[in-house]
Scaffold this active site. Sequence first.
Site, PDB file in Angstrom:
ATOM      1  N   LYS A 174     -59.683 104.108  72.271  1.00 16.58           N
ATOM      2  CA  LYS A 174     -58.293 103.692  72.099  1.00 16.58           C
ATOM      3  C   LYS A 174     -58.000 103.418  70.629  1.00 16.58           C
ATOM      4  O   LYS A 174     -58.838 102.873  69.913  1.00 16.58           O
ATOM      5  CB  LYS A 174     -58.010 102.444  72.939  1.00 16.58           C
ATOM      6  CG  LYS A 174     -58.153 102.681  74.443  1.00 16.58           C
ATOM      7  CD  LYS A 174     -57.975 101.416  75.245  1.00 16.58           C
ATOM      8  CE  LYS A 174     -59.112 100.445  75.038  1.00 16.58           C
ATOM      9  NZ  LYS A 174     -59.067  99.299  75.983  1.00 16.58           N
ATOM     10  N   THR A 206     -48.184  92.697  74.201  1.00 15.03           N
ATOM     11  CA  THR A 206     -49.198  93.716  74.505  1.00 15.03           C
ATOM     12  C   THR A 206     -50.374  93.146  75.290  1.00 15.03           C
ATOM     13  O   THR A 206     -51.434  93.766  75.352  1.00 15.03           O
ATOM     14  CB  THR A 206     -49.716  94.349  73.208  1.00 15.03           C
ATOM     15  OG1 THR A 206     -50.232  93.319  72.344  1.00 15.03           O
ATOM     16  CG2 THR A 206     -48.611  95.106  72.479  1.00 15.03           C
ATOM     17  N   GLY A 208     -52.899  92.579  77.986  1.00 16.71           N
ATOM     18  CA  GLY A 208     -53.338  93.349  79.150  1.00 16.71           C
ATOM     19  C   GLY A 208     -53.246  94.852  78.989  1.00 16.71           C
ATOM     20  O   GLY A 208     -53.446  95.591  79.953  1.00 16.71           O
ATOM     21  N   THR A 209     -52.972  95.330  77.774  1.00 16.91           N
ATOM     22  CA  THR A 209     -52.844  96.777  77.594  1.00 16.91           C
ATOM     23  C   THR A 209     -54.136  97.516  77.925  1.00 16.91           C
ATOM     24  O   THR A 209     -54.115  98.570  78.552  1.00 16.91           O
ATOM     25  CB  THR A 209     -52.420  97.120  76.151  1.00 16.91           C
ATOM     26  OG1 THR A 209     -53.287  96.441  75.240  1.00 16.91           O
ATOM     27  CG2 THR A 209     -50.991  96.715  75.882  1.00 16.91           C
ATOM     28  N   GLY A 210     -55.275  96.964  77.498  1.00 15.26           N
ATOM     29  CA  GLY A 210     -56.559  97.627  77.760  1.00 15.26           C
ATOM     30  C   GLY A 210     -56.878  97.696  79.237  1.00 15.26           C
ATOM     31  O   GLY A 210     -57.295  98.745  79.746  1.00 15.26           O
ATOM     32  N   CYS A 211     -56.665  96.580  79.931  1.00 15.89           N
ATOM     33  CA  CYS A 211     -56.902  96.540  81.381  1.00 15.89           C
ATOM     34  C   CYS A 211     -56.007  97.547  82.094  1.00 15.89           C
ATOM     35  O   CYS A 211     -56.452  98.309  82.962  1.00 15.89           O
ATOM     36  CB  CYS A 211     -56.616  95.145  81.932  1.00 15.89           C
ATOM     37  SG  CYS A 211     -57.551  93.807  81.182  1.00 15.89           S
TER      38      CYS A 211
END
Length: 262
Positions: A174, A206, A208-211
């Site tokens: 990412k 932003t 929780g974007t990775g989850c």
Amino acid sequence: MVYKALTIAGSDSGGGAGIQADLKTFHQLHVFGMSAITAVTAQNTLGVQGIYPLPVEAVEKQIDSIAVDLSPDAIKTGMLFSEDMIECVAYKIKQHRWTRVVVDPVMIAKGGSRLLKQEAVEALQRHMLPLAYVLTPNIPEAEVLTNMRIDTLEQRKEAAKKLHDMGVRYVVMKGGHGEENELVDLLYDGEQFYEWKSKRVHTKHTHGTGCTFAAAITAQLAKEKTIYEAVDVAKRFIQAAIEQTLQIGGGHGPTNHWAFHE
């Protein structure tokens, strides 16, 4: 056909990340979501106020309960927190012969709180990476896992190759922590790189974007999509979720899980 996905991760009381974000994403992408909670966190948009790991036995029981009755088509792992928990989850994945495994190597919360103990990093490398069909690190996580500094796009590619050599089938690097105005996410399949570019959205919402991104990949894999199709949908899902912000909370607010429509 009802497709099913299992998330093995921590609970976020604020609803923006972790189990809650995963289940919202699964639902939005028309996949039946199930969970095995590894830890309960007290958190909101302002930060993490407490982390309370569950006993390893409790996690084992949750996973086994799903396996015997609601076998998932794909699984995602998030915050595993400790060495014992990582070893437990890895053992259960192998025991139940699950292969569509998306590993989100959650280490640090948006506010800077550490979500993976230092001694657990080696366990993650040793036990989880060889099981990962897909690994979705951001740049800081990739730096920890590869023990290298990553500043340029070429260094991201070098890190992706190192992670692939550790046993990962597909590495999705990412680019959100990069400095470019045009954000670049990379997919490495062991032979070549694929790039997804998008406009950087300047917002503090932003959390929780990775989850969410990893959960979207998991949902698509559960529906038997290819890795390329899965990443493409996940990329569009998270872009919409960030662009159409909810603007709630006084700190790093959550993304909008109902913004995307296939």
